[in-house]
Write a protein that holds these residues in place. Sequence first.
Motif, PDB file in Angstrom:
ATOM      1  N   PHE A 238      87.698  28.952  69.446  1.00  0.00           N
ATOM      2  CA  PHE A 238      86.854  28.343  68.423  1.00  0.00           C
ATOM      3  C   PHE A 238      86.535  29.350  67.329  1.00  0.00           C
ATOM      4  N   GLU A 239      86.512  28.871  66.109  1.00  0.00           N
ATOM      5  CA  GLU A 239      86.003  29.634  64.975  1.00  0.00           C
ATOM      6  C   GLU A 239      84.739  28.909  64.521  1.00  0.00           C
ATOM      7  N   ILE A 240      83.621  29.598  64.601  1.00  0.00           N
ATOM      8  CA  ILE A 240      82.331  29.003  64.281  1.00  0.00           C
ATOM      9  C   ILE A 240      81.921  29.415  62.866  1.00  0.00           C
ATOM     10  N   ARG A 241      81.420  28.453  62.111  1.00  0.00           N
ATOM     11  CA  ARG A 241      80.877  28.726  60.782  1.00  0.00           C
ATOM     12  C   ARG A 241      79.442  28.205  60.772  1.00  0.00           C
ATOM     13  N   GLY A 242      78.495  29.150  60.680  1.00  0.00           N
ATOM     14  CA  GLY A 242      77.090  28.749  60.766  1.00  0.00           C
ATOM     15  C   GLY A 242      76.789  28.290  62.169  1.00  0.00           C
ATOM     16  N   ASP A 243      76.427  27.030  62.308  1.00  0.00           N
ATOM     17  CA  ASP A 243      76.132  26.482  63.631  1.00  0.00           C
ATOM     18  C   ASP A 243      77.079  25.344  64.000  1.00  0.00           C
ATOM     19  N   ARG A 244      78.289  25.366  63.387  1.00  0.00           N
ATOM     20  CA  ARG A 244      79.261  24.307  63.663  1.00  0.00           C
ATOM     21  C   ARG A 244      80.660  24.893  63.838  1.00  0.00           C
ATOM     22  N   ILE A 245      81.537  24.102  64.411  1.00  0.00           N
ATOM     23  CA  ILE A 245      82.910  24.514  64.678  1.00  0.00           C
ATOM     24  C   ILE A 245      83.764  24.204  63.451  1.00  0.00           C
ATOM     25  N   ALA A 246      84.415  25.235  62.919  1.00  0.00           N
ATOM     26  CA  ALA A 246      85.286  25.060  61.751  1.00  0.00           C
ATOM     27  C   ALA A 246      86.751  24.913  62.160  1.00  0.00           C
ATOM     28  N   ARG A 247      87.142  25.569  63.241  1.00  0.00           N
ATOM     29  CA  ARG A 247      88.510  25.500  63.744  1.00  0.00           C
ATOM     30  C   ARG A 247      88.464  25.514  65.261  1.00  0.00           C
ATOM     31  N   ARG A 248      89.377  24.745  65.862  1.00  0.00           N
ATOM     32  CA  ARG A 248      89.485  24.741  67.315  1.00  0.00           C
ATOM     33  C   ARG A 248      90.947  24.630  67.689  1.00  0.00           C
ATOM     34  N   TRP A 249      91.404  25.562  68.514  1.00  0.00           N
ATOM     35  CA  TRP A 249      92.759  25.545  69.047  1.00  0.00           C
ATOM     36  C   TRP A 249      92.648  25.297  70.543  1.00  0.00           C
ATOM     37  N   GLY A 250      93.423  24.355  71.061  1.00  0.00           N
ATOM     38  CA  GLY A 250      93.362  24.054  72.484  1.00  0.00           C
ATOM     39  C   GLY A 250      94.721  24.086  73.133  1.00  0.00           C
ATOM     40  N   ALA A 251      94.773  24.574  74.362  1.00  0.00           N
ATOM     41  CA  ALA A 251      95.992  24.577  75.162  1.00  0.00           C
ATOM     42  C   ALA A 251      95.625  24.100  76.561  1.00  0.00           C
ATOM     43  N   ARG A 252      96.361  23.124  77.032  1.00  0.00           N
ATOM     44  CA  ARG A 252      96.102  22.576  78.357  1.00  0.00           C
ATOM     45  C   ARG A 252      97.428  22.171  78.983  1.00  0.00           C
ATOM     46  N   ASP A 253      97.461  22.150  80.272  1.00  0.00           N
ATOM     47  CA  ASP A 253      98.679  21.843  81.009  1.00  0.00           C
ATOM     48  C   ASP A 253      98.790  20.331  81.193  1.00  0.00           C
ATOM     49  N   SER A 254      99.205  19.640  80.132  1.00  0.00           N
ATOM     50  CA  SER A 254      99.265  18.176  80.178  1.00  0.00           C
ATOM     51  C   SER A 254     100.380  17.667  81.102  1.00  0.00           C
ATOM     52  N   ALA A 255     101.414  18.471  81.356  1.00  0.00           N
ATOM     53  CA  ALA A 255     102.471  18.057  82.290  1.00  0.00           C
ATOM     54  C   ALA A 255     101.903  17.948  83.706  1.00  0.00           C
ATOM     55  N   THR A 256     101.082  18.920  84.093  1.00  0.00           N
ATOM     56  CA  THR A 256     100.435  18.856  85.406  1.00  0.00           C
ATOM     57  C   THR A 256      99.505  17.657  85.478  1.00  0.00           C
ATOM     58  N   GLN A 257      98.785  17.413  84.405  1.00  0.00           N
ATOM     59  CA  GLN A 257      97.889  16.257  84.358  1.00  0.00           C
ATOM     60  C   GLN A 257      98.677  14.966  84.602  1.00  0.00           C
ATOM     61  N   SER A 258      99.784  14.803  83.899  1.00  0.00           N
ATOM     62  CA  SER A 258     100.602  13.584  84.053  1.00  0.00           C
ATOM     63  C   SER A 258     101.103  13.417  85.478  1.00  0.00           C
ATOM     64  N   ARG A 259     101.570  14.503  86.081  1.00  0.00           N
ATOM     65  CA  ARG A 259     102.058  14.431  87.470  1.00  0.00           C
ATOM     66  C   ARG A 259     100.935  14.058  88.432  1.00  0.00           C
ATOM     67  N   GLN A 260      99.782  14.722  88.295  1.00  0.00           N
ATOM     68  CA  GLN A 260      98.686  14.463  89.228  1.00  0.00           C
ATOM     69  C   GLN A 260      98.135  13.044  89.084  1.00  0.00           C
ATOM     70  N   LEU A 261      98.171  12.497  87.881  1.00  0.00           N
ATOM     71  CA  LEU A 261      97.659  11.144  87.661  1.00  0.00           C
ATOM     72  C   LEU A 261      98.687  10.067  87.985  1.00  0.00           C
ATOM     73  N   GLY A 262      99.919  10.487  88.284  1.00  0.00           N
ATOM     74  CA  GLY A 262     100.966   9.529  88.600  1.00  0.00           C
ATOM     75  C   GLY A 262     101.596   8.901  87.368  1.00  0.00           C
ATOM     76  N   PHE A 263     101.466   9.572  86.227  1.00  0.00           N
ATOM     77  CA  PHE A 263     102.058   9.082  84.982  1.00  0.00           C
ATOM     78  C   PHE A 263     103.507   9.524  84.834  1.00  0.00           C
ATOM     79  N   ALA A 264     103.865  10.616  85.504  1.00  0.00           N
ATOM     80  CA  ALA A 264     105.226  11.177  85.341  1.00  0.00           C
ATOM     81  C   ALA A 264     106.042  10.989  86.600  1.00  0.00           C
TER      82      ALA A 264
END
Length: 130
Positions: free
Chosen positions: A104-130
Amino acid sequence: MPKAKDVVFAYVEAFNRGDLEALCRLFTDDAVIWGVLGWGTVEQARPVWHDLINSLAIQLKIEVIICEGEQVAVRYPETGKSVKAFRGQGPTGKTYELLAMEWFEIRGDRIARRWGARDSATQSRQLGFA
């Protein structure tokens, strides 16, 4: 003015209680959000967050948080359950747990930029989507 780290704690708390409006208010008007589906504005991220909250019952738990000035990095286990259709799949009633990281990049008291990385392939397998 809240510390940069406090803004990120508020972000996680908004996700965990399913408060989409509070979540969106944490971002600046010109915020840019990068994630699994690419990048965009808060209004473009809103439907994705809505689906994560309402369809997958997302929960975040901060495991590690590092703050340097206005930059905050977080690693957390993300958990959830397929309770409604998500992007045309489910619900399966299955749960998932994965590792997510966000910067996160914070400006004042709010978020100006947010970069996210998550293992969506694992999520799909565990949920039975893949």
